[in-house]
Design an enzyme around this catalytic site. Structure first.
Site, PDB file in Angstrom:
ATOM      1  N   ASP A  89      36.563  55.297  27.163  1.00 20.78           N
ATOM      2  CA  ASP A  89      37.402  54.179  27.564  1.00 20.78           C
ATOM      3  C   ASP A  89      36.860  53.533  28.837  1.00 20.78           C
ATOM      4  O   ASP A  89      37.302  53.806  29.939  1.00 20.78           O
ATOM      5  CB  ASP A  89      38.838  54.668  27.774  1.00 20.78           C
ATOM      6  CG  ASP A  89      39.834  53.523  27.676  1.00 20.78           C
ATOM      7  OD1 ASP A  89      39.414  52.404  27.331  1.00 20.78           O
ATOM      8  OD2 ASP A  89      41.022  53.753  27.947  1.00 20.78           O
ATOM      9  N   CYS A 146      61.471  51.539  55.972  1.00 22.61           N
ATOM     10  CA  CYS A 146      62.460  52.031  56.915  1.00 22.61           C
ATOM     11  C   CYS A 146      61.923  51.745  58.313  1.00 22.61           C
ATOM     12  O   CYS A 146      60.765  52.030  58.615  1.00 22.61           O
ATOM     13  CB  CYS A 146      62.650  53.538  56.709  1.00 22.61           C
ATOM     14  SG  CYS A 146      63.550  54.331  58.043  1.00 22.61           S
ATOM     15  N   GLU A 197      31.222  60.317  17.590  1.00 20.69           N
ATOM     16  CA  GLU A 197      31.091  60.296  19.054  1.00 20.69           C
ATOM     17  C   GLU A 197      32.467  60.064  19.644  1.00 20.69           C
ATOM     18  O   GLU A 197      33.351  59.541  18.982  1.00 20.69           O
ATOM     19  CB  GLU A 197      30.165  59.140  19.479  1.00 20.69           C
ATOM     20  CG  GLU A 197      28.759  59.250  18.933  1.00 20.69           C
ATOM     21  CD  GLU A 197      27.980  57.938  19.114  1.00 20.69           C
ATOM     22  OE1 GLU A 197      28.405  57.083  19.913  1.00 20.69           O
ATOM     23  OE2 GLU A 197      26.954  57.789  18.437  1.00 20.69           O
ATOM     24  N   CYS A 210      62.353  58.656  61.265  1.00 20.34           N
ATOM     25  CA  CYS A 210      63.020  58.997  60.003  1.00 20.34           C
ATOM     26  C   CYS A 210      62.522  60.357  59.513  1.00 20.34           C
ATOM     27  O   CYS A 210      61.314  60.578  59.422  1.00 20.34           O
ATOM     28  CB  CYS A 210      62.710  57.919  58.971  1.00 20.34           C
ATOM     29  SG  CYS A 210      63.329  58.317  57.332  1.00 20.34           S
ATOM     30  N   CYS A 241      67.988  52.898  54.810  1.00 17.81           N
ATOM     31  CA  CYS A 241      67.100  53.981  54.404  1.00 17.81           C
ATOM     32  C   CYS A 241      67.925  55.101  53.770  1.00 17.81           C
ATOM     33  O   CYS A 241      68.888  55.573  54.386  1.00 17.81           O
ATOM     34  CB  CYS A 241      66.331  54.518  55.609  1.00 17.81           C
ATOM     35  SG  CYS A 241      65.399  56.007  55.219  1.00 17.81           S
ATOM     36  N   ASP A 254      19.597  66.024  50.114  1.00 19.51           N
ATOM     37  CA  ASP A 254      19.628  65.018  51.183  1.00 19.51           C
ATOM     38  C   ASP A 254      18.353  65.064  52.017  1.00 19.51           C
ATOM     39  O   ASP A 254      17.841  64.036  52.457  1.00 19.51           O
ATOM     40  CB  ASP A 254      20.840  65.235  52.100  1.00 19.51           C
ATOM     41  CG  ASP A 254      22.145  64.930  51.374  1.00 19.51           C
ATOM     42  OD1 ASP A 254      22.079  64.294  50.309  1.00 19.51           O
ATOM     43  OD2 ASP A 254      23.207  65.343  51.871  1.00 19.51           O
ATOM     44  N   TYR A 257      24.662  55.048  24.083  1.00 22.25           N
ATOM     45  CA  TYR A 257      24.872  55.362  22.672  1.00 22.25           C
ATOM     46  C   TYR A 257      24.050  54.540  21.672  1.00 22.25           C
ATOM     47  O   TYR A 257      24.140  54.767  20.490  1.00 22.25           O
ATOM     48  CB  TYR A 257      26.357  55.379  22.296  1.00 22.25           C
ATOM     49  CG  TYR A 257      27.203  54.188  22.690  1.00 22.25           C
ATOM     50  CD1 TYR A 257      27.009  52.942  22.124  1.00 22.25           C
ATOM     51  CD2 TYR A 257      28.229  54.350  23.617  1.00 22.25           C
ATOM     52  CE1 TYR A 257      27.812  51.869  22.469  1.00 22.25           C
ATOM     53  CE2 TYR A 257      29.041  53.280  23.973  1.00 22.25           C
ATOM     54  CZ  TYR A 257      28.828  52.039  23.394  1.00 22.25           C
ATOM     55  OH  TYR A 257      29.625  50.986  23.749  1.00 22.25           O
ATOM     56  N   LYS A 274      35.071  57.957  21.730  1.00 22.23           N
ATOM     57  CA  LYS A 274      35.206  56.558  22.112  1.00 22.23           C
ATOM     58  C   LYS A 274      35.604  56.538  23.586  1.00 22.23           C
ATOM     59  O   LYS A 274      36.758  56.812  23.946  1.00 22.23           O
ATOM     60  CB  LYS A 274      36.259  55.855  21.261  1.00 22.23           C
ATOM     61  CG  LYS A 274      36.308  54.361  21.497  1.00 22.23           C
ATOM     62  CD  LYS A 274      37.149  53.681  20.441  1.00 22.23           C
ATOM     63  CE  LYS A 274      37.116  52.176  20.533  1.00 22.23           C
ATOM     64  NZ  LYS A 274      37.368  51.620  21.843  1.00 22.23           N
ATOM     65  N   LYS A 333      41.482  55.363  16.566  1.00 25.54           N
ATOM     66  CA  LYS A 333      42.154  55.297  17.877  1.00 25.54           C
ATOM     67  C   LYS A 333      43.266  56.332  17.958  1.00 25.54           C
ATOM     68  O   LYS A 333      44.072  56.450  17.026  1.00 25.54           O
ATOM     69  CB  LYS A 333      42.760  53.911  18.073  1.00 25.54           C
ATOM     70  CG  LYS A 333      41.725  52.817  18.268  1.00 25.54           C
ATOM     71  CD  LYS A 333      41.490  52.548  19.728  1.00 25.54           C
ATOM     72  CE  LYS A 333      42.232  51.300  20.143  1.00 25.54           C
ATOM     73  NZ  LYS A 333      41.886  50.886  21.503  1.00 25.54           N
ATOM     74  N   CYS A 367      67.722  58.292  56.352  1.00 21.92           N
ATOM     75  CA  CYS A 367      68.265  58.349  57.707  1.00 21.92           C
ATOM     76  C   CYS A 367      69.291  57.254  57.980  1.00 21.92           C
ATOM     77  O   CYS A 367      69.882  57.210  59.048  1.00 21.92           O
ATOM     78  CB  CYS A 367      67.140  58.281  58.735  1.00 21.92           C
ATOM     79  SG  CYS A 367      66.365  56.658  58.808  1.00 21.92           S
TER      80      CYS A 367
HETATM   81  S1  IVH Z   1      29.588  51.558  19.241  1.00 22.72           S
HETATM   82  C1  IVH Z   1      28.998  47.529  17.033  1.00 22.72           C
HETATM   83  N1  IVH Z   1      30.124  53.875  20.409  1.00 22.72           N
HETATM   84  O1  IVH Z   1      34.374  50.653  22.039  1.00 22.72           O
HETATM   85  C2  IVH Z   1      29.205  48.859  17.654  1.00 22.72           C
HETATM   86  N2  IVH Z   1      31.316  51.955  21.088  1.00 22.72           N
HETATM   87  O2  IVH Z   1      35.856  48.783  20.101  1.00 22.72           O
HETATM   88  C3  IVH Z   1      30.155  48.891  18.785  1.00 22.72           C
HETATM   89  N3  IVH Z   1      32.947  52.355  22.873  1.00 22.72           N
HETATM   90  O3  IVH Z   1      32.874  47.571  22.685  1.00 22.72           O
HETATM   91  C4  IVH Z   1      29.980  49.917  19.788  1.00 22.72           C
HETATM   92  N4  IVH Z   1      32.555  54.510  23.082  1.00 22.72           N
HETATM   93  O4  IVH Z   1      32.848  49.320  24.567  1.00 22.72           O
HETATM   94  C5  IVH Z   1      30.400  52.557  20.333  1.00 22.72           C
HETATM   95  N5  IVH Z   1      30.510  55.973  21.363  1.00 22.72           N
HETATM   96  C6  IVH Z   1      30.779  54.661  21.300  1.00 22.72           C
HETATM   97  C7  IVH Z   1      31.748  54.053  22.114  1.00 22.72           C
HETATM   98  C8  IVH Z   1      31.998  52.681  21.985  1.00 22.72           C
HETATM   99  C9  IVH Z   1      33.253  53.481  23.527  1.00 22.72           C
HETATM  100  C10 IVH Z   1      33.573  51.031  23.120  1.00 22.72           C
HETATM  101  C11 IVH Z   1      32.592  49.890  23.297  1.00 22.72           C
HETATM  102  C12 IVH Z   1      32.918  48.882  22.233  1.00 22.72           C
HETATM  103  C13 IVH Z   1      34.307  49.258  21.841  1.00 22.72           C
HETATM  104  C14 IVH Z   1      34.524  48.893  20.403  1.00 22.72           C
END
Ligand code: IVH
Length: 678
Positions: free
Chosen positions: A119, A439, A115, A444, A421, A38, A237, A117, A326, A424
């Protein structure tokens, strides 16, 4: 100091700050304390204030900039942002792997990169070469419909793990050109999600369902300072040329280059050659998932070689060279044994489903929130029903639907929302336009219990050891009848409780004593005033500087605080106008709690200046503009005269603008006004 020396000093300071930002926000391995960091930031801010002409958009001080004008511009992607085909079982993945090998042809050795995935939501970041050879962030684009995204640059800039600029030297080390595009995922870490949700609940807002929705909503708000507070993260990525071609011949190289350039790249990536090892990786990921601190919903498997990627090509919407494995949703099916109604500290009644315990993603779930009476109605839920329960990023599981099939017969008993409630017996009311019943009894016991727990909790007064069990006993024995009574507890009282020895009692008394030092904003938050969350409490403390000033402020005065509207100001007034609460405050004062705070310095940059507003401004309403000018010490007048310092003109400005020209009064636009206000 000569201008060039200052410029050099500023640039050196920026590089130092970028270095520490990278350690802190990307690598999670800070070398210096927050206070030292900072201090560096403040030093840079001070220098930039003295030399505004040296401020550049990529300075670490410039993450939160102006608001996007209105909505977000639509911008075409350099190359379509596609989604992925999903597989959900080993068999499906085996089929996919077989197809890849077949299309690749015999003898081709295939290296996959695995990698997580993540969310979140996908994002494209564009960097462009600046005059000093560095790469500057010039655009952040959402996926949109895959072909055209939305320009959310102002918001993306606030994400600390996104570099605003990458020096020429760093680019060279990473083998990256200065013009390129990065694609990756914006996510909201679970800690940030929980904190933001708590804040929402404190303000009486419904909590967001999961971190992905929250992140997506955040990226599309028109308030960059809100985005900055939400602490989003970006994981890179893909590395592409400005026209969307792969920059590297292998995906694994791209990830290494992005790491070297300072991006956050997920560390759980692996190059894998055999199918069995793919399954190992997936199983490990699924096991590690719960302990990550951010949400993943699967694993992405990519063919590493760019050349092979090209040969494999695309089906309509997804590449053939990558697939998403998935994970099964973290959901379970179980039976609703009973519905109970809990009373919160604001008196809010929340129905909760008591479930036959079921294991979901490694955790036993035996309760799930049903939010409110409308939600039970919407689900059509009967007691005895089988339900699908989901555990999202949040700790509280929720009922998503009623299951109705051969194995799961419907329940039989309709739930009657109580008329009184449950704690009470007082009346309950539902304010027009609100989903919740409350309430009405301010005394309470359930409310008192929840208030005490809130007051003591971490992030509020931090009274460690004052948990549910102790609070229940204190209330049972009538040792505590209000928050203030906590400060009257002594050794004898605590020792009279069950399961409390001398050591525990002494430590609890110490914690209570220490809590007196908690700053005013915590005390305010701790009072549990409806709609006054952590942040509002902080703003109130800064603006008014003392409990007394807040206590005696009118609704109008309260609304001078940014973010306090009529609903919040009314709730604050009602709270302090109630005799019981005034007494509580007096008792807390006597106990020695902190009742003053450092007041934010009043801005006075427009002191002595008179403004006239005319026409429609692009962002600010007339009231907003007036409030901002007055808050900065300026005056707003209705007509232009020789004494007018500036006329602020927007669209369709009328005769006042002519008058300004006639009297040679300087005319400025909204942007200039905002600049003067900074
Ligand atoms: S590659 C054409 N790598 O998953 C290649 N996607 O269902 C598509 N996502 O829209 C993306 N982690 O938002 C890739 N390590 C990863 C990812 C990733 C999350 C998401 C991304 C994409 C969706 C595809």
């Amino acid at each position: 100091m000569a201008q060039t020396t200052v410029a050099k000093q500023i640039e050196a300071l920026r590089e130092t700050i970028r270095y520490h930002e990278h350690l802190y926000y990307v690598l999670d391995t800070p070398e210096i304390s927050d206070a030292e960091f900072d201090a560096l930031m403040r030093e840079l801010q001070a220098l930039e204030k003295q030399h505004p002409e040296l401020v550049t958009p990529d300075s670490p001080t410039q993450r939160v900039g102006g608001k996007p004008k209105e909505g977000f511009a639509k911008v075409p992607h350099s190359r379509a942002m596609l989604s992925l085909d999903n597989v959900t079982s080993e068999e499906e993945l085996r089929d996919w792997d077989r197809r890849v090998r077949q299309l690749a042809g015999p003898g081709e050795e295939i290296s996959y990169v695995c990698e997580y995935k993540l969310d979140g939501l996908s994002m494209a970041l564009r960097y462009q070469e600046a005059s000093d050879g560095a790469a500057r962030l010039v655009m952040g684009l959402t996926r949109g419909d895959g072909m055209v995204g939305e320009d959310v640059t102002t918001n993306v800039r606030t994400i600390r793990s996104v570099p605003l600029s990458i020096s020429a030297a760093k680019l060279k080390k990473a083998h990256l050109p200065a013009n390129f595009e990065v694609r990756g995922e914006v996510v909201m870490p679970l800690a940030a999600f929980q904190k933001a949700n708590e804040e929402r609940e404190a303000q009486g807002l419904a909590p967001a369902a999961n971190p992905r929705n929250f992140a997506a909503g955040t990226i599309r708000t028109l308030e960059p300072n809100i985005v900055a507070q939400r602490r989003l993260d970006f994981y890179a990525y893909f590395a592409l040329t400005p026209t969307g071609e792969n920059l590297f011949t292998e995906q694994s190289e791209a990830l290494d280059a992005l790491t070297a350039a300072g991006f956050r790249v997920n560390p759980h990536r692996e190059a894998i050659l055999s199918f069995n090892k793919l399954m190992d990786y997936i199983n490990r990921a699924e096991q590690d998932r719960a302990a990550l601190g951010y949400e993943i919903d699967g694993v992405v498997i990519k063919v590493s070689s760019t050349a092979l990627q090209q040969r494999l090509g695309y089906t309509g919407r997804a590449p053939r060279w990558a697939v998403a494995y998935k994970f099964t949703a973290r959901a379970g099916i179980t039976q609703v044994e009973e519905i109970r109604v809990q009373v919160g500290r604001t008196g809010k009644l929340t129905p909760v489903a008591v479930l036959t315990p079921v294991s979901i993603g490694g955790t036993t779930v035996s309760r799930a929130t049903l939010h409110n009476a409308d939600e039970i109605e919407r689900l059509g839920l009967l007691i005895g029903d089988w339900v699908k329960v989901e555990r999202g990023g949040d700790v509280i599981p929720k009922v998503v639907e009623v299951v109705d099939d051969k194995e799961h017969p419907r329940g039989h008993k309709k739930f009657q929302f109580p008329r009184h409630c449950p704690d009470c017996g007082s009346d309950i009311v539902r304010t027009e336009g609100e989903a919740d019943y409350r309430c009405v009894n301010a005394d309470c016991p359930a409310r008192l219990r929840e208030s005490l727990l809130h007051f003591a909790s971490r992030g509020v007064m931090n009274i460690e050891g004052l948990g549910e069990a102790v609070v229940a006993q204190l209330l049972d024995r009538k040792l505590v009848r209000s928050i203030a009574d906590l400060y009257k507890l002594d050794m004898a009282a605590l020792l009279s409780l069950e399961r409390i020895g001398e050591k525990t009692a002494r430590s609890l008394l110490h914690e209570i004593e220490e809590s007196k030092k908690a700053p005013l904003n915590r005390v305010l938050f701790g009072l549990g005033i409806r709609f006054v969350g952590e942040r509002t409490a902080q703003l109130l403390a800064e603006e008014f500087g003392s409990m007394d000033a807040i206590l005696s402020a009118s609704q109008e005065e309260l609304e001078r605080v940014n973010e306090v509207g009529p609903k919040v100001s009314q709730s604050i007034r009602e709270f302090f106008d109630e005799e019981k609460n005034r007494q509580l405050v007096e008792h807390l004062r006597k106990a020695g709690l902190t009742f003053t705070a450092e007041k934010r310095k009043k801005s006075s940059q427009l002191e002595g200046l008179t403004f006239v507003l005319t026409g429609t401004l692009p962002n600010l309403t007339r009231e907003d503009a007036k409030a901002k000018i007055e808050a900065a010490g300026g005056r707003v007048s209705g007509s232009v005269s020789k004494k007018t310092s500036y006329v602020v003109a927007g669209e369709e400005a009328g005769s006042k603008l002519d008058k300004a020209h006639e009297l040679k009064v300087p005319v400025i636009d909204e942007a200039k006004l905002l600049e003067m206000l900074e």
